[in-house]
Design a protein around this motif. Structure first.
Motif, PDB file in Angstrom:
ATOM      1  N   ARG A 173       1.029  -1.474  -0.203  1.00  0.00           N
ATOM      2  CA  ARG A 173       0.652   0.514  -0.302  1.00  0.00           C
ATOM      3  C   ARG A 173       0.936   1.076  -0.127  1.00  0.00           C
ATOM      4  NH1 ARG A 173      -2.133   3.623   3.879  1.00  0.00           N
ATOM      5  NH2 ARG A 173      -4.397   3.935   2.721  1.00  0.00           N
ATOM      6  N   MET A 174       1.793   0.933   0.852  1.00  0.00           N
ATOM      7  CA  MET A 174       2.696   2.590   0.722  1.00  0.00           C
ATOM      8  C   MET A 174       3.660   2.636  -0.566  1.00  0.00           C
ATOM      9  SD  MET A 174       5.927   3.086   2.722  1.00  0.00           S
ATOM     10  CE  MET A 174       4.738   3.459   4.936  1.00  0.00           C
ATOM     11  N   LEU A 175       4.097   1.414  -0.627  1.00  0.00           N
ATOM     12  CA  LEU A 175       4.590   1.476  -2.914  1.00  0.00           C
ATOM     13  C   LEU A 175       3.420   1.568  -2.715  1.00  0.00           C
ATOM     14  CD1 LEU A 175       5.869  -1.745  -2.662  1.00  0.00           C
ATOM     15  CD2 LEU A 175       7.685   0.539  -2.952  1.00  0.00           C
ATOM     16  N   TYR A 176       2.237   1.660  -3.284  1.00  0.00           N
ATOM     17  CA  TYR A 176       1.410   2.321  -4.384  1.00  0.00           C
ATOM     18  C   TYR A 176       0.884   3.628  -3.937  1.00  0.00           C
ATOM     19  CZ  TYR A 176      -3.121   3.441  -6.179  1.00  0.00           C
ATOM     20  OH  TYR A 176      -3.986   4.259  -6.974  1.00  0.00           O
ATOM     21  N   LEU A 177       1.049   4.265  -2.636  1.00  0.00           N
ATOM     22  CA  LEU A 177       0.701   4.956  -1.781  1.00  0.00           C
ATOM     23  C   LEU A 177       1.066   6.854  -2.749  1.00  0.00           C
ATOM     24  CD1 LEU A 177      -1.441   5.795   0.562  1.00  0.00           C
ATOM     25  CD2 LEU A 177      -2.014   6.350  -1.161  1.00  0.00           C
ATOM     26  N   ILE A 178       3.062   5.504  -2.723  1.00  0.00           N
ATOM     27  CA  ILE A 178       4.022   6.311  -3.399  1.00  0.00           C
ATOM     28  C   ILE A 178       4.479   7.437  -4.626  1.00  0.00           C
ATOM     29  CG2 ILE A 178       6.591   7.201  -3.464  1.00  0.00           C
ATOM     30  CD1 ILE A 178       6.910   4.960  -0.684  1.00  0.00           C
ATOM     31  N   GLY A 179       4.048   6.012  -5.003  1.00  0.00           N
ATOM     32  CA  GLY A 179       3.800   6.045  -7.011  1.00  0.00           C
ATOM     33  C   GLY A 179       2.655   7.164  -7.539  1.00  0.00           C
ATOM     34  N   PRO A 208      -3.226  -8.793  -4.569  1.00  0.00           N
ATOM     35  CA  PRO A 208      -3.249  -8.321  -6.247  1.00  0.00           C
ATOM     36  C   PRO A 208      -4.272  -6.941  -6.254  1.00  0.00           C
ATOM     37  CG  PRO A 208      -4.854 -10.450  -6.429  1.00  0.00           C
ATOM     38  CD  PRO A 208      -4.712 -10.047  -4.957  1.00  0.00           C
ATOM     39  N   ILE A 209      -5.389  -6.522  -5.439  1.00  0.00           N
ATOM     40  CA  ILE A 209      -5.915  -4.605  -5.669  1.00  0.00           C
ATOM     41  C   ILE A 209      -4.369  -3.967  -5.625  1.00  0.00           C
ATOM     42  CG2 ILE A 209      -5.849  -4.711  -3.865  1.00  0.00           C
ATOM     43  CD1 ILE A 209      -8.427  -3.095  -3.938  1.00  0.00           C
ATOM     44  N   PHE A 210      -3.524  -4.226  -5.343  1.00  0.00           N
ATOM     45  CA  PHE A 210      -2.055  -3.171  -5.732  1.00  0.00           C
ATOM     46  C   PHE A 210      -1.739  -3.165  -6.801  1.00  0.00           C
ATOM     47  CE2 PHE A 210      -2.661  -4.283  -0.745  1.00  0.00           C
ATOM     48  CZ  PHE A 210      -2.492  -2.836  -0.659  1.00  0.00           C
ATOM     49  N   SER A 211      -1.637  -4.649  -7.570  1.00  0.00           N
ATOM     50  CA  SER A 211      -0.982  -4.657  -8.876  1.00  0.00           C
ATOM     51  C   SER A 211      -1.512  -3.606  -9.362  1.00  0.00           C
ATOM     52  CB  SER A 211      -0.551  -6.545  -8.434  1.00  0.00           C
ATOM     53  OG  SER A 211       0.778  -6.581  -8.392  1.00  0.00           O
ATOM     54  N   ARG A 212      -2.792  -4.293  -9.597  1.00  0.00           N
ATOM     55  CA  ARG A 212      -4.300  -3.921 -10.699  1.00  0.00           C
ATOM     56  C   ARG A 212      -4.266  -2.704 -10.474  1.00  0.00           C
ATOM     57  NH1 ARG A 212      -7.458  -8.412  -8.175  1.00  0.00           N
ATOM     58  NH2 ARG A 212      -8.821  -6.426  -7.418  1.00  0.00           N
ATOM     59  N   MET A 213      -4.490  -1.662  -9.717  1.00  0.00           N
ATOM     60  CA  MET A 213      -4.404  -0.513  -9.390  1.00  0.00           C
ATOM     61  C   MET A 213      -2.769   0.395 -10.162  1.00  0.00           C
ATOM     62  SD  MET A 213      -6.015  -0.017  -5.516  1.00  0.00           S
ATOM     63  CE  MET A 213      -6.281   1.861  -6.077  1.00  0.00           C
ATOM     64  N   ALA A 214      -1.956  -0.721  -9.992  1.00  0.00           N
ATOM     65  CA  ALA A 214      -0.993   0.219 -10.014  1.00  0.00           C
ATOM     66  C   ALA A 214      -0.486   0.480 -11.217  1.00  0.00           C
ATOM     67  CB  ALA A 214       1.096  -0.601  -9.521  1.00  0.00           C
ATOM     68  N   ARG A 215      -0.683  -1.069 -12.522  1.00  0.00           N
ATOM     69  CA  ARG A 215      -0.755  -1.407 -14.524  1.00  0.00           C
ATOM     70  C   ARG A 215      -1.794   0.581 -14.349  1.00  0.00           C
ATOM     71  NH1 ARG A 215      -0.564  -6.839 -12.609  1.00  0.00           N
ATOM     72  NH2 ARG A 215       1.730  -7.251 -13.025  1.00  0.00           N
ATOM     73  N   THR A 216      -3.107  -0.203 -14.047  1.00  0.00           N
ATOM     74  CA  THR A 216      -4.210   1.439 -14.097  1.00  0.00           C
ATOM     75  C   THR A 216      -3.207   2.311 -14.305  1.00  0.00           C
ATOM     76  OG1 THR A 216      -6.349  -0.063 -13.575  1.00  0.00           O
ATOM     77  CG2 THR A 216      -5.748   2.648 -13.820  1.00  0.00           C
ATOM     78  N   ARG A 217      -2.907   2.873 -13.199  1.00  0.00           N
ATOM     79  CA  ARG A 217      -2.365   4.136 -13.061  1.00  0.00           C
ATOM     80  C   ARG A 217      -0.783   4.136 -14.259  1.00  0.00           C
ATOM     81  NH1 ARG A 217      -3.569   8.146 -11.727  1.00  0.00           N
ATOM     82  NH2 ARG A 217      -3.510   9.011 -10.068  1.00  0.00           N
ATOM     83  N   TRP A 218      -0.298   2.644 -13.917  1.00  0.00           N
ATOM     84  CA  TRP A 218       1.089   3.301 -15.239  1.00  0.00           C
ATOM     85  C   TRP A 218       0.596   3.179 -15.875  1.00  0.00           C
ATOM     86  CZ3 TRP A 218       5.375  -1.481 -14.694  1.00  0.00           C
ATOM     87  CH2 TRP A 218       6.799  -1.006 -15.621  1.00  0.00           C
ATOM     88  N   GLN A 219      -0.827   2.554 -16.711  1.00  0.00           N
ATOM     89  CA  GLN A 219      -1.454   3.062 -17.719  1.00  0.00           C
ATOM     90  C   GLN A 219      -1.854   4.602 -18.856  1.00  0.00           C
ATOM     91  OE1 GLN A 219      -1.279   0.833 -21.136  1.00  0.00           O
ATOM     92  NE2 GLN A 219      -2.303   1.966 -22.211  1.00  0.00           N
ATOM     93  N   THR A 220      -2.177   5.196 -17.480  1.00  0.00           N
ATOM     94  CA  THR A 220      -3.154   6.405 -17.176  1.00  0.00           C
ATOM     95  C   THR A 220      -1.260   7.235 -18.012  1.00  0.00           C
ATOM     96  OG1 THR A 220      -4.122   6.190 -15.671  1.00  0.00           O
ATOM     97  CG2 THR A 220      -3.862   8.119 -15.978  1.00  0.00           C
TER      98      THR A 220
END
Length: 229
Positions: A173-179, A208-220
């Motif tokens: 969660r922290m890694l995702y939030l930093i991103g 997997p929720i964090f991976s999905r969110m990270a990939r979505t944000r990456w694509q954005t």
């Protein structure tokens, strides 16, 4: 939804500084209804907002804290805190019922001052600044929101570097939030780096929720970069 006292209950809380008991308003779970959520987990509620009540302000000494920062102070911390509190008007009594957004912002700023003085963990300070940023977002105060989120980003990066966490879910969660916060600050390359770190984390498949969110944000970010040329 009209706010009223029926939506809250008064919980008995012990102040980490003076050790005295006081009553703090908590939102009854049946009234917590999430309407939507931003990419940094800022939730919008139908009716009463429980984030308004995360900050606890002692009506006896004025010390402010949250559930996560309620560890009793040691003597040297008390000396620093109480030297400060003697110069700070104690308005703790005003936070005992239904809160306005302005009261929530004021209470959170008090918590941050107290936790900075006691040198709370970077992860704790990062979480406080993140929620303060959300409160300013609710208000529509972009300048103060951005400042709070930059501080949240700073402390979360330091926490990741310095604090060992056995909780892999919290780490992801922290890694995702930093991103996400890096993206919000305008640093796209930094955001991509942290989102990538989420997807390759050893526990990514467990949460997997964090991976999905990270990939979505990456694509954005990719699409935004293409649009800007």
């Amino acid at each position: 939804m009209q706010l009223n006292e029926e939506m809250i209950f008064l919980a008995k809380v012990i102040c980490p500084n003076c050790g005295q008991e006081f009553k703090h308003p908590e939102v009854k779970s049946k009234y917590i209804i999430v309407d939507k959520q931003d990419t940094d987990f800022c939730a919008y509620y139908t009716g009463i907002n429980p984030i308004y009540y995360d900050a606890r302000v002692c009506r006896h000494c004025g010390f402010a804290f949250t559930k996560e920062t309620s560890k009793p102070l040691v003597d040297n911390e008390k000396s620093i805190i109480n030297n400060f509190l003697t110069k700070w008007q104690n308005d703790g009594a005003q936070y005992g019922g239904i809160r306005t957004l302005e009261q929530a912002i004021k209470a959170f700023n008090k918590v941050i001052v107290c936790q900075e003085l006691r040198n709370a963990k970077d992860s704790e300070k990062g979480s406080l600044y993140l929620r303060l940023g959300w409160l300013y977002r609710y208000k529509g105060d972009k300048k103060n929101e951005d400042q709070a989120l930059l501080r949240a980003l700073e402390f979360m990066k330091r926490a990741y570097e310095r604090e060992a966490s056995p909780d892999e879910k919290k780490e992801l969660r922290m890694l995702y939030l930093i991103g996400d916060l890096s993206y919000r600050s305008g640093d796209f390359s930094e955001a991509v780096k942290w989102f990538h770190s989420v997807t390759i984390h050893p526990s990514a498949n467990s949460y997997p929720i964090f991976s999905r969110m990270a990939r979505t944000r990456w694509q954005t970010i990719r699409e935004e970069i293409k649009r800007k040329g």
